[in-house]
Design an enzyme around this catalytic site. Structure first.
Site, PDB file in Angstrom:
ATOM      1  N   HIS A  96       0.833  -1.201   0.000  1.00 45.65           N
ATOM      2  CA  HIS A  96       0.000   0.000   0.000  1.00 45.65           C
ATOM      3  C   HIS A  96       0.866   1.249   0.000  1.00 45.65           C
ATOM      4  O   HIS A  96       1.962   1.256   0.560  1.00 45.65           O
ATOM      5  CB  HIS A  96      -0.894   0.040   1.244  1.00 45.65           C
ATOM      6  CG  HIS A  96      -1.734  -1.174   1.402  1.00 45.65           C
ATOM      7  ND1 HIS A  96      -2.716  -1.521   0.513  1.00 45.65           N
ATOM      8  CD2 HIS A  96      -1.720  -2.147   2.340  1.00 45.65           C
ATOM      9  CE1 HIS A  96      -3.273  -2.656   0.908  1.00 45.65           C
ATOM     10  NE2 HIS A  96      -2.690  -3.057   2.019  1.00 45.65           N
ATOM     11  N   HIS A 171       3.236  -7.552   1.570  1.00 45.38           N
ATOM     12  CA  HIS A 171       2.534  -8.455   2.489  1.00 45.38           C
ATOM     13  C   HIS A 171       1.484  -9.290   1.779  1.00 45.38           C
ATOM     14  O   HIS A 171       0.985  -8.897   0.734  1.00 45.38           O
ATOM     15  CB  HIS A 171       1.876  -7.662   3.626  1.00 45.38           C
ATOM     16  CG  HIS A 171       0.855  -6.673   3.165  1.00 45.38           C
ATOM     17  ND1 HIS A 171       1.176  -5.458   2.625  1.00 45.38           N
ATOM     18  CD2 HIS A 171      -0.500  -6.727   3.151  1.00 45.38           C
ATOM     19  CE1 HIS A 171       0.075  -4.792   2.324  1.00 45.38           C
ATOM     20  NE2 HIS A 171      -0.958  -5.541   2.617  1.00 45.38           N
ATOM     21  N   ARG A 191      -1.204  -4.479  -6.380  1.00 45.70           N
ATOM     22  CA  ARG A 191      -0.950  -5.913  -6.467  1.00 45.70           C
ATOM     23  C   ARG A 191       0.366  -6.124  -7.213  1.00 45.70           C
ATOM     24  O   ARG A 191       0.504  -5.717  -8.359  1.00 45.70           O
ATOM     25  CB  ARG A 191      -2.119  -6.532  -7.225  1.00 45.70           C
ATOM     26  CG  ARG A 191      -2.388  -7.948  -6.903  1.00 45.70           C
ATOM     27  CD  ARG A 191      -3.660  -8.447  -7.611  1.00 45.70           C
ATOM     28  NE  ARG A 191      -4.872  -8.087  -6.899  1.00 45.70           N
ATOM     29  CZ  ARG A 191      -5.971  -7.607  -7.487  1.00 45.70           C
ATOM     30  NH1 ARG A 191      -6.022  -7.393  -8.777  1.00 45.70           N
ATOM     31  NH2 ARG A 191      -7.035  -7.337  -6.757  1.00 45.70           N
TER      32      ARG A 191
END
Ligand code: ZN
Length: 311
Positions: A96, A171, A191
């Site tokens: 993110h 992650h 992604r």
């Protein structure tokens, strides 16, 4: 004054499972329900108030129209989002952005800092946190060359583990893991890799350039920061205190008293049942304790995750 009970929003995901139905007893259909947005005012899943004075209102409207219930904090939007995630299969490897990057590249959106409390994990389960590249240059090379097994840092995971995921941290939750996530109110995910899977016959979109932009290198494992002075309620376990939220695990066996000394509290019951000031609560319930609620008496046998926004 009553707690504000919320109706969760459920999300079908290719990697989802059935445990939200079987473990949490939510009345939902489908064999691939991946996420339960338990406390959310996000446009992609805006919870509705279940009962009481504000029954039927979306949390987003309740927040903007009744800021007094939320301690009149400065945030323009409801600041946090609580989810339960049931990963039956591996989730894509993701990262993110922080607030600055998201503001510039994602239409003024917030960045995303999140944290995970692991509710359950199958034997030998693992989780992806971080990467093994030594520099940003090596991050780019490893991603562009598809050297995923070298790149990805995978570690064992078990029930009760807790992870703080700051922006820029690679992650992924892997199959067989059930977690409760507390996060900034944002849905911006890049992604990096999706195991070359197909969804409706085609690969899901990757965000390689953005990922390379935001991934921090080298990865340094962090111990979640704590701030015990943030509350007078010392009889629970603080999991993290960061610039966006503080999160606790609270276990009740018999009776436990708290004072309301936060702008408001987000509560998710993860085990057992009992009451808050005589109002029944049980596993799977998500609610907000509003500003000015006063003294809190928990009774029964239960575990919950409590969070508050930074303010
Ligand atoms: Zn994430």
């Amino acid at each position: 004054m009553d707690i504000i009970r919320l109706e969760p929003v459920f999300k079908q995901m290719i990697w989802g499972g059935t445990r939200l139905k079987t473990d949490f007893n939510y009345a939902i259909d489908g064999d691939a329900v991946g996420e339960c947005w338990g406390i959310s005012a996000h446009q992609n899943g805006d919870c509705v108030v279940k009962d009481g004075l504000y029954a039927g209102m979306h949390l987003s409207s309740l927040y903007t129209e009744h800021k007094e219930l939320f301690g009149n904090i400065k945030s323009e939007v409801f600041p946090l989002l609580t989810k339960i995630i049931d990963a039956n299969n591996d989730l894509s490897i993701q990262v993110h952005p922080d607030d600055d990057y998201a503001k510039e590249h994602e239409n003024g959106s917030l960045g995303k800092t999140e944290c995970w409390y692991v509710l359950d994990a199958k034997e030998d389960a693992t989780i992806v946190i971080g990467h093994n590249a030594s520099s940003s240059k090596e991050v780019k090379e490893m991603i562009e060359q598809g050297r995923w097994s070298d790149f990805i840092r995978e570690i064992p995971v078990k029930a009760g583990d807790f992870f703080q995921i700051n922006p820029g941290t690679v992650h992924a939750i892997k199959g067989g893991t059930l977690i409760l996530e507390t996060q900034q109110n944002s849905d911006v995910t890049y992604r990096v890799y999706d195991y070359d899977r197909l969804s409706n016959g085609k690969p899901r979109q990757l965000h390689v350039k953005q990922s390379i932009d935001v991934i921090k290198a080298p990865f340094v494992p962090e111990t979640p920061n704590k701030n015990p002075d943030i509350t007078a309620n010392k009889n629970m376990d603080q999991l993290v205190s960061c610039p966006y939220y503080t999160v606790w695990k609270n276990s009740v066996s018999g009776e436990k008293r708290h004072v309301m000394d936060q702008p408001f509290m987000l509560v998710s019951i993860i085990n057992g049942k009992g009451a808050i000031n005589n109002s029944p609560i049980s596993k799977g319930d998500h609610f907000i304790i509003p500003n000015g609620y006063g003294n809190i008496l928990y009774s029964g046998d239960m575990e919950m995750i409590i969070s508050t926004p930074a303010y």
